[in-house]
Design an enzyme around this catalytic site. Structure first.
Site, PDB file in Angstrom:
ATOM      1  N   ALA A  62     -23.465  67.748 -44.208  1.00 58.43           N
ATOM      2  CA  ALA A  62     -22.066  68.054 -44.486  1.00 58.43           C
ATOM      3  C   ALA A  62     -21.887  69.543 -44.775  1.00 58.43           C
ATOM      4  O   ALA A  62     -22.851  70.271 -45.017  1.00 58.43           O
ATOM      5  CB  ALA A  62     -21.584  67.243 -45.688  1.00 58.43           C
ATOM      6  N   GLY A 108     -24.980  63.904 -43.805  1.00 52.02           N
ATOM      7  CA  GLY A 108     -23.954  63.406 -42.899  1.00 52.02           C
ATOM      8  C   GLY A 108     -24.404  63.384 -41.452  1.00 52.02           C
ATOM      9  O   GLY A 108     -23.951  62.558 -40.660  1.00 52.02           O
ATOM     10  N   GLU A 111     -26.175  60.196 -41.097  1.00 51.29           N
ATOM     11  CA  GLU A 111     -25.181  59.123 -41.160  1.00 51.29           C
ATOM     12  C   GLU A 111     -24.433  59.009 -39.829  1.00 51.29           C
ATOM     13  O   GLU A 111     -24.131  57.901 -39.368  1.00 51.29           O
ATOM     14  CB  GLU A 111     -24.217  59.377 -42.317  1.00 51.29           C
ATOM     15  CG  GLU A 111     -24.894  59.189 -43.678  1.00 51.29           C
ATOM     16  CD  GLU A 111     -23.991  59.545 -44.843  1.00 51.29           C
ATOM     17  OE1 GLU A 111     -23.694  58.653 -45.655  1.00 51.29           O
ATOM     18  OE2 GLU A 111     -23.579  60.728 -44.940  1.00 51.29           O
ATOM     19  N   GLU A 131     -28.934  63.963 -50.368  1.00 52.18           N
ATOM     20  CA  GLU A 131     -27.792  64.173 -51.271  1.00 52.18           C
ATOM     21  C   GLU A 131     -28.175  64.173 -52.754  1.00 52.18           C
ATOM     22  O   GLU A 131     -27.591  64.917 -53.551  1.00 52.18           O
ATOM     23  CB  GLU A 131     -26.718  63.111 -51.006  1.00 52.18           C
ATOM     24  CG  GLU A 131     -25.908  63.341 -49.739  1.00 52.18           C
ATOM     25  CD  GLU A 131     -26.566  62.769 -48.495  1.00 52.18           C
ATOM     26  OE1 GLU A 131     -25.929  62.748 -47.439  1.00 52.18           O
ATOM     27  OE2 GLU A 131     -27.742  62.337 -48.593  1.00 52.18           O
TER      28      GLU A 131
END
Length: 257
Positions: A62, A108, A111, A131
């Site tokens: 991210a 991310g 993901e 994270e």
């Protein structure tokens, strides 16, 4: 589009994320992925989507700087739910989506890759959900999808240590379908995409729909809980420290608050 482009050949739409230097998944990138799905869904010439990253990475995670513009837990939960919705659309898309992963798929980025139907990975790639290293948790259904691929014990280890695994190990644990030398990855991905593109679109769509029945009934409760926890964790003092430490390139000091 600013961050995503695609070309179509032999029934395959090759979509490329291009947001230097690390193809970080800012909200704009995720929205453009959704826009791309809108376009290829209506395009009968597209049978398969091949998703890759430009430059050194598939996607290194991210955009942490973007998080500093959000202040409330409710906003973070909304951000999580929005990303979850688009990645869910990717996972349930009527045309197969193949991720070709090189360099790194972290946070991310992983993901996103886990939302694709098939994952091919470079042997030297790094895949992980780091994270917790920032005092955060995954927010785009990473806590729910990872155990489906690697099992609960390995998922717990990867989440709690933040340690990535190699492409070779990703294939061994079931997180990737196949691992190849990086110089062969894209060619192999193209071969697979074109092979699938020759199949009946009607049968392919039906097969993908049937695979959705395998998803645990608790999945939707899980992603909703993840979005709520994502918002709660993000407004903690530890999260603020983790984000600051990341941006300042230092080790965080967490206090459990």
């Amino acid at each position: 589009m600013e961050f995503l482009s695609w070309t179509i050949e032999d029934g395959v739409a090759t979509a490329t994320i291009n947001r230097p230097p690390a193809n970080a998944l800012a909200r704009g990138v995720i929205l453009e992925i959704n826009d791309m799905l809108n376009a290829v869904e209506k395009d009968e010439s597209v049978r398969v989507i091949l998703l890759k990253g430009e430059g050194r990475f598939f996607s290194a995670g991210a955009d942490i700087k973007e998080f500093t513009s959000i202040s409330t837990g409710a906003e973070f939960s909304e951000l999580s739910a929005s990303g979850q919705s688009i990645f869910e659309r990717l996972e349930t898309f009527s045309k197969p989506v193949i991720a070709a992963i090189h360099g790194a798929a972290l946070g991310g980025g992983l993901e996103l890759a886990m939302s694709c139907h098939i994952r091919l990975v470079a042997e030297n790639a790094k895949l992980g959900l780091p994270e917790l290293q920032l005092g955060l948790i995954p927010g785009f259904a990473g806590t729910q999808r990872l155990p489906r691929y690697v099992g609960l014990a390995k998922a717990a280890e990867m989440l709690l240590t933040s340690d990535p695994i190699s492409g070779i190990d990703a294939a061994a644990f079931g997180l990737a379908n196949h691992a190849y030398p990086e110089e062969e990855l894209f060619e192999r991905a193209q071969e697979l995409a074109k092979k699938i593109a020759k199949k009946s679109p009607v049968a392919v769509k039906a097969a993908l729909e049937m695979l959705q029945f395998v998803k645990p009934a608790s999945y939707h409760d899980g992603v909703k809980a993840e979005a709520n926890a994502f918002g709660t964790v993000f407004v903690s003092e530890d999260a603020k420290e983790g984000i600051s430490a990341f941006l300042e390139k230092r080790d965080p000091v967490f206090k459990g608050k």
